[in-house]
Design an enzyme around this catalytic site. Sequence first.
Site, PDB file in Angstrom:
ATOM      1  N   ARG A  81       0.809  -1.222   0.000  1.00  0.00           N
ATOM      2  CA  ARG A  81       0.000   0.000   0.000  1.00  0.00           C
ATOM      3  C   ARG A  81       0.844   1.275   0.000  1.00  0.00           C
ATOM      4  O   ARG A  81       1.913   1.314   0.611  1.00  0.00           O
ATOM      5  CB  ARG A  81      -0.940   0.005   1.209  1.00  0.00           C
ATOM      6  CG  ARG A  81      -2.011  -1.058   1.131  1.00  0.00           C
ATOM      7  CD  ARG A  81      -2.886  -1.085   2.387  1.00  0.00           C
ATOM      8  NE  ARG A  81      -4.026  -1.977   2.194  1.00  0.00           N
ATOM      9  CZ  ARG A  81      -3.988  -3.298   2.438  1.00  0.00           C
ATOM     10  NH1 ARG A  81      -2.873  -3.853   2.890  1.00  0.00           N
ATOM     11  NH2 ARG A  81      -5.057  -4.040   2.236  1.00  0.00           N
ATOM     12  N   HIS A 106      -0.791  -2.512  -4.565  1.00  0.00           N
ATOM     13  CA  HIS A 106      -0.175  -3.338  -5.619  1.00  0.00           C
ATOM     14  C   HIS A 106      -0.163  -2.638  -6.993  1.00  0.00           C
ATOM     15  O   HIS A 106      -0.308  -3.286  -8.040  1.00  0.00           O
ATOM     16  CB  HIS A 106      -0.874  -4.685  -5.729  1.00  0.00           C
ATOM     17  CG  HIS A 106      -0.774  -5.537  -4.492  1.00  0.00           C
ATOM     18  ND1 HIS A 106       0.273  -5.444  -3.605  1.00  0.00           N
ATOM     19  CD2 HIS A 106      -1.604  -6.512  -3.996  1.00  0.00           C
ATOM     20  CE1 HIS A 106       0.084  -6.317  -2.618  1.00  0.00           C
ATOM     21  NE2 HIS A 106      -1.025  -6.969  -2.839  1.00  0.00           N
ATOM     22  N   HIS A 177       3.514 -13.110  -4.543  1.00  0.00           N
ATOM     23  CA  HIS A 177       2.313 -13.178  -3.691  1.00  0.00           C
ATOM     24  C   HIS A 177       1.767 -14.601  -3.599  1.00  0.00           C
ATOM     25  O   HIS A 177       0.551 -14.789  -3.485  1.00  0.00           O
ATOM     26  CB  HIS A 177       1.248 -12.228  -4.243  1.00  0.00           C
ATOM     27  CG  HIS A 177       0.327 -11.655  -3.220  1.00  0.00           C
ATOM     28  ND1 HIS A 177      -0.531 -12.422  -2.470  1.00  0.00           N
ATOM     29  CD2 HIS A 177       0.139 -10.371  -2.807  1.00  0.00           C
ATOM     30  CE1 HIS A 177      -1.232 -11.649  -1.671  1.00  0.00           C
ATOM     31  NE2 HIS A 177      -0.835 -10.388  -1.845  1.00  0.00           N
ATOM     32  N   ASP A 249      -1.689  -9.630   8.880  1.00  0.00           N
ATOM     33  CA  ASP A 249      -1.477  -9.031   7.563  1.00  0.00           C
ATOM     34  C   ASP A 249      -0.637  -7.778   7.777  1.00  0.00           C
ATOM     35  O   ASP A 249      -1.105  -6.651   7.575  1.00  0.00           O
ATOM     36  CB  ASP A 249      -2.799  -8.689   6.885  1.00  0.00           C
ATOM     37  CG  ASP A 249      -2.619  -8.247   5.424  1.00  0.00           C
ATOM     38  OD1 ASP A 249      -1.490  -8.400   4.906  1.00  0.00           O
ATOM     39  OD2 ASP A 249      -3.588  -7.752   4.830  1.00  0.00           O
ATOM     40  N   GLU A 313       5.621 -12.324   1.847  1.00  0.00           N
ATOM     41  CA  GLU A 313       5.989 -11.447   0.740  1.00  0.00           C
ATOM     42  C   GLU A 313       7.186 -10.582   1.147  1.00  0.00           C
ATOM     43  O   GLU A 313       7.029  -9.615   1.881  1.00  0.00           O
ATOM     44  CB  GLU A 313       4.801 -10.562   0.370  1.00  0.00           C
ATOM     45  CG  GLU A 313       3.532 -11.329   0.065  1.00  0.00           C
ATOM     46  CD  GLU A 313       2.299 -10.458   0.221  1.00  0.00           C
ATOM     47  OE1 GLU A 313       2.207  -9.433  -0.498  1.00  0.00           O
ATOM     48  OE2 GLU A 313       1.434 -10.778   1.051  1.00  0.00           O
TER      49      GLU A 313
END
Length: 349
Positions: A81, A106, A177, A249, A313
């Site tokens: 982001r 992304h 990803h 996350d 990631e």
Amino acid sequence: MAVVKEIFGTAKTGEEIYLYTLSGANGMSVQVTNFGAILVSVKTPDAAGKIEDIVLGYDKLEDYYGNPSFFGATVGPNANRIDGARFAIDGQTYELDVNDGANNLHTHMDLAFHKRVWHAVEGENSVCFSLTEEDGNLGLPGNRKCSVSYTLTEDNRLELHYHGESDKKTIFNMTNHSYFNLEGQGNGKIEDHVLWMKASHYTPVGQTPIPTGEIAPVTGTPMDFTKPVRIGERIGNDFTQLKVTGGYDHNWVIDDFDGSVQLFVKVKAPASGRTMKAYTNLPGVQFYAGNFIDTQTGKGGNVYSKRSGLCLETQFYPDTPNKPEFPSAVFGPDRIYDYTTVYEFGVES
């Protein structure tokens, strides 16, 4: 070692899309495609020798045109982001696609790297995908050359190498990803996987969720994986950070970052005995527990849903262009983007 090339379908733009299978000597194989430079499958044996595919994805090219969860995707030019979908370099402001509330996620949902047709060059045990970007494309400055290569070694290591060059200062922050389920894709959830990370700090987020700029210690919180912990053990705790993102996350700050490729994570699936170690020379890793995987049909007719897979990631931190206190992801004529991530697969009884 060998690379086998076969037709995977035809792109909407008319180009032929190929599936490349890399096979090793120990029963392991990997499939990648020049559409999105996507990692389509990773097949590896469990402790009993049973070979299964351990990454989520689709059997057909057409499904990767949807792919709302970015299964297997090479994400770029900028992953994660960016606050307000804008950033500045040397006083010049650049506007990105607004696609995640008021923010950018992304780079672009339909036009970024994960839905582009890449040029492919096969090696003895590798495939290198490359593409070019014109100055201003996707809102980013610079005429750019980008590549990502996949190499499968004889010791069950999948090596990803990212490279980027630009004639102007720009942002490069690529990642993969893929969603891993070491019990086998479609074989339940990942809450019982045991995770260790060499990361004593993470970057907390606000409500958007964009990092606040703080680099916070994990000690005494559910974010602490400095000792092996079952992922599901604390994912539902009454902890603000977990409530904001529906579970894990977040970006973890890899300890002892010095630019060398180093071990930073280990995951084990207790039923299959499969393990995955990961190495990188990037400063951060976004651990995503698949909190918002839409219920859908994946490979082999398997149904995926919430927490059917986990992502690790490797990256520069989210919103790095707007956070001068974070490691810089600005690259250009005087700074080449060149980074490596390695996934190593094994078994433990």
